[in-house]
Write a protein that holds these residues in place. Sequence first.
Motif, PDB file in Angstrom:
ATOM      1  N   ASP A 164      12.128  85.283  33.310  1.00 42.56           N
ATOM      2  CA  ASP A 164      11.333  85.346  34.648  1.00 42.56           C
ATOM      3  C   ASP A 164      11.573  86.948  35.304  1.00 42.56           C
ATOM      4  OD1 ASP A 164      10.854  85.378  37.671  1.00 42.56           O
ATOM      5  OD2 ASP A 164      11.072  83.072  37.162  1.00 42.56           O
ATOM      6  N   VAL A 165      10.543  87.459  35.222  1.00 37.14           N
ATOM      7  CA  VAL A 165      10.345  88.839  35.658  1.00 37.14           C
ATOM      8  C   VAL A 165      11.124  89.002  36.869  1.00 37.14           C
ATOM      9  CG1 VAL A 165       8.505  90.867  36.250  1.00 37.14           C
ATOM     10  CG2 VAL A 165       8.383  89.263  34.330  1.00 37.14           C
ATOM     11  N   ARG A 166      10.702  88.088  38.102  1.00 39.55           N
ATOM     12  CA  ARG A 166      11.494  88.076  39.269  1.00 39.55           C
ATOM     13  C   ARG A 166      13.168  88.164  39.298  1.00 39.55           C
ATOM     14  NH1 ARG A 166       7.804  83.057  40.996  1.00 39.55           N
ATOM     15  NH2 ARG A 166       8.953  82.480  38.738  1.00 39.55           N
ATOM     16  N   MET A 167      13.377  87.358  38.546  1.00 40.89           N
ATOM     17  CA  MET A 167      14.974  87.216  38.547  1.00 40.89           C
ATOM     18  C   MET A 167      15.491  88.324  37.845  1.00 40.89           C
ATOM     19  SD  MET A 167      15.883  83.962  39.470  1.00 40.89           S
ATOM     20  CE  MET A 167      16.937  82.893  38.706  1.00 40.89           C
ATOM     21  N   ALA A 168      14.905  89.040  36.621  1.00 40.01           N
ATOM     22  CA  ALA A 168      15.192  90.137  35.991  1.00 40.01           C
ATOM     23  C   ALA A 168      15.430  91.191  37.108  1.00 40.01           C
ATOM     24  CB  ALA A 168      14.403  90.309  34.692  1.00 40.01           C
ATOM     25  N   GLU A 169      14.253  91.324  37.739  1.00 39.93           N
ATOM     26  CA  GLU A 169      14.394  92.393  38.396  1.00 39.93           C
ATOM     27  C   GLU A 169      15.466  92.426  39.799  1.00 39.93           C
ATOM     28  OE1 GLU A 169      13.332  96.217  40.306  1.00 39.93           O
ATOM     29  OE2 GLU A 169      12.677  95.317  38.353  1.00 39.93           O
TER      30      GLU A 169
END
Length: 274
Positions: free
Chosen positions: A84-89
């Motif tokens: 998940d890009v949002r979690m990773a960011e």
Amino acid sequence: MPTVSPEGPQPSVSESHLARHIAESFGVDAERYDRARPRYPRALVERIVADRPGPDVLDVGCGTGIAARQFRAAGCRVTGLEPDVRMAEWARQRGLDVEVATFEAWDPAGRTFDAVVAGQAWHWVDPVTGAAKAAETLRPGGRLALFWNVEQPPPEVAEAFLEVYRRVVPDALPSRRQPSDAAPYAALCDKAAEALRKAGAFGEPEQWRFDWERSYTRDEWLDLLPTMGGFTRLPPAELTELLAGVGSVVDSLGGAFTMPYATVAVTARRGELV
């Protein structure tokens, strides 16, 4: 002990489509997720750290970096892996090195690690493919550790929460869980352990358990609830009704309660040869 876990263990085949949507929904409110989700017992982290050959740790499904930060604080060099890009960011903003990919599709580019860990995430990984990938990724003697926090509320609390779930969101996964399952993650752990045996690269898997408790105020529990699988995608009106109902339950308990947890782990050491 009775358990009502909104996430529950590995979904059945009939639930797989819904489960995929749940897996993709945790990043909707990464800030709340990171704030509200419980951490892992220090004893678990220390045991893993003490029993790996070096400092390099790969955290599979690292989310916002809850477990990764605990391992970093224990002296490890942590690489996170999160689809998940949002979690990773969010995790990157907290100073973590995170790559965006599923574990199955991830290319380690020749890198190996002293430990591969997965907190509250391995049930989203194909156990057979994941075991083989972990064997390729670990250095000889490295440890794979898969762990989950399991809620174990008292019977009266479990029943009261379940009554609200079934009244407000009868089709949600949490409403279909049974509150009397004494070991809801036992089948999941057994499946993971069997996949490690079939991989042929690990020693005999061990299962660890750490019992602990956390006290929640009404506001703290209602902050946590929307981060749980099955509730992350609720329409605003349903979520509001759900929180009101659960809040009334906590009010009836005096405005706070203690949640017993069991953190369960499946772990094995990689042998010299794959």
